[in-house]
Design an enzyme around this catalytic site. Sequence first.
Site, short mmCIF file in Angstrom:
data_model
loop_
_atom_site.label_atom_id
_atom_site.label_comp_id
_atom_site.label_asym_id
_atom_site.label_seq_id
_atom_site.Cartn_x
_atom_site.Cartn_y
_atom_site.Cartn_z
N ASP A 1 0.84 -1.21 0.00
CA ASP A 1 0.00 0.00 0.00
C ASP A 1 0.88 1.26 0.00
O ASP A 1 0.37 2.38 -0.05
CB ASP A 1 -1.02 -0.02 1.14
CG ASP A 1 -0.40 -0.12 2.52
OD1 ASP A 1 0.84 -0.24 2.61
OD2 ASP A 1 -1.15 -0.07 3.52
N SER A 2 2.22 1.07 0.01
CA SER A 2 3.13 2.19 -0.23
C SER A 2 2.83 2.82 -1.59
O SER A 2 3.27 3.94 -1.86
CB SER A 2 4.58 1.71 -0.18
OG SER A 2 4.77 0.58 -1.01
N ASP B 1 -0.88 -6.08 0.20
CA ASP B 1 -1.26 -5.40 1.44
C ASP B 1 -2.77 -5.22 1.52
O ASP B 1 -3.40 -4.76 0.55
CB ASP B 1 -0.63 -4.00 1.48
CG ASP B 1 0.68 -4.00 2.22
OD1 ASP B 1 0.90 -4.87 3.07
OD2 ASP B 1 1.50 -3.11 1.92
N LYS C 1 -1.19 -9.35 3.25
CA LYS C 1 -0.38 -8.88 4.38
C LYS C 1 -1.21 -7.92 5.24
O LYS C 1 -1.85 -7.02 4.70
CB LYS C 1 0.90 -8.20 3.88
CG LYS C 1 1.78 -7.64 5.00
CD LYS C 1 3.20 -7.37 4.56
CE LYS C 1 3.40 -6.06 3.82
NZ LYS C 1 3.03 -4.86 4.59
N GLU D 1 -1.09 -5.56 8.93
CA GLU D 1 -0.22 -4.97 9.95
C GLU D 1 -0.74 -5.31 11.34
O GLU D 1 -1.94 -5.41 11.56
CB GLU D 1 -0.17 -3.45 9.76
CG GLU D 1 0.44 -3.04 8.44
CD GLU D 1 0.55 -1.52 8.27
OE1 GLU D 1 0.21 -0.78 9.23
OE2 GLU D 1 0.98 -1.09 7.19
N GLU E 1 9.64 -4.15 10.34
CA GLU E 1 10.02 -2.85 9.78
C GLU E 1 10.58 -1.93 10.85
O GLU E 1 9.98 -1.75 11.92
CB GLU E 1 8.78 -2.21 9.11
CG GLU E 1 9.12 -0.86 8.47
CD GLU E 1 8.13 -0.41 7.40
OE1 GLU E 1 7.19 -1.15 7.09
OE2 GLU E 1 8.33 0.71 6.89
O1 KIV Z 1 3.62 -1.07 1.59
C1 KIV Z 1 4.77 -1.52 1.51
O2 KIV Z 1 5.50 -1.31 0.54
C2 KIV Z 1 5.25 -2.31 2.63
C3 KIV Z 1 6.72 -2.53 2.73
C4 KIV Z 1 7.38 -1.27 3.12
C5 KIV Z 1 7.06 -3.64 3.64
O3 KIV Z 1 4.49 -2.72 3.46
#
Ligand code: KIV
Length: 263
Positions: free
Chosen positions: A47-48, A86, A116, A118, A185
């Site tokens: 989600d980056s 994510d 994924k 958190e 992280e």
């Molecule tokens: O969203 C993302 O790119 C991530 C990584 C930084 C692990 O969760």
Amino acid sequence: MKLKPVTAPSLCAMKARSEKISMLTAYDYPSGRLVDEAGIDVALVGDSLGMVVLGYENTLQVTMADMIRHTAAVARGVKRALIVVDMPFLSYQVNVEEALRNAGRLVVEGGAQAVKLEGGDRSADAITKIVDAGIPVVGHLGMTPQSVNVMGGFVEQGMDEWSAHWLRQGALQLQSCGVCAIVLEKIPADLAGEISESLEIPTIGIGAGPKCDGQVLVMHDILGMYDKFVPPFAKQYTNLWQPTLEAFKAYNKEVKNGEFPVE
Ligand code: KIV
């Protein structure tokens, strides 16, 4: 030679034979293909993308629709890498039914092979539900970007004994919920090493030192394609911003002065 596709269980097998796991973010068809062709084990549709692709300040505005669309594009380009996606903010926190439905949408509509989430204890029920439904889950502990407002910024975690204790506990809890790997992280390298040793499942570090079982970085950071915030732990392997800008300027100039196209 055709390489065998990477699967969620194969991550654990890689840890067992001390083979390091490589993970890199991918957000669209070309980056999916490039990650795959480079032989990287895991393509993370992070989600980056909210920051590096969509231009938001953080990941909080990213939606399910964004994640599905980008995942589907990545999936069209990937043949071997495991596609981990994510779950965006508020897609799994409200209740476990919604968490499962949204994880299922990422698989069915996007082509995710694992999701994924958190958090440790706070996400344990949702993770258990998703794993029980047959969807592999990757955990994410330490600096968890969706909690940026609680943490007061993208700040390092696990710096005092209390917070280190909760990270150790959280990792063990995620393992018993059935996650296939955990992203760690921005935590101290020794703590990351200690957590990695205590687990049978692999840890994938980002700003967590060399003792993790694998590493992940954001594609735009290693390519020098995002200058608003460059994490100090990211290694920039090239800088594509400047040559891209030069190419755009050259094209603009040639169109304006009639040099392009030629007869
Ligand atoms: O969203 C993302 O790119 C991530 C990584 C930084 C692990 O969760």
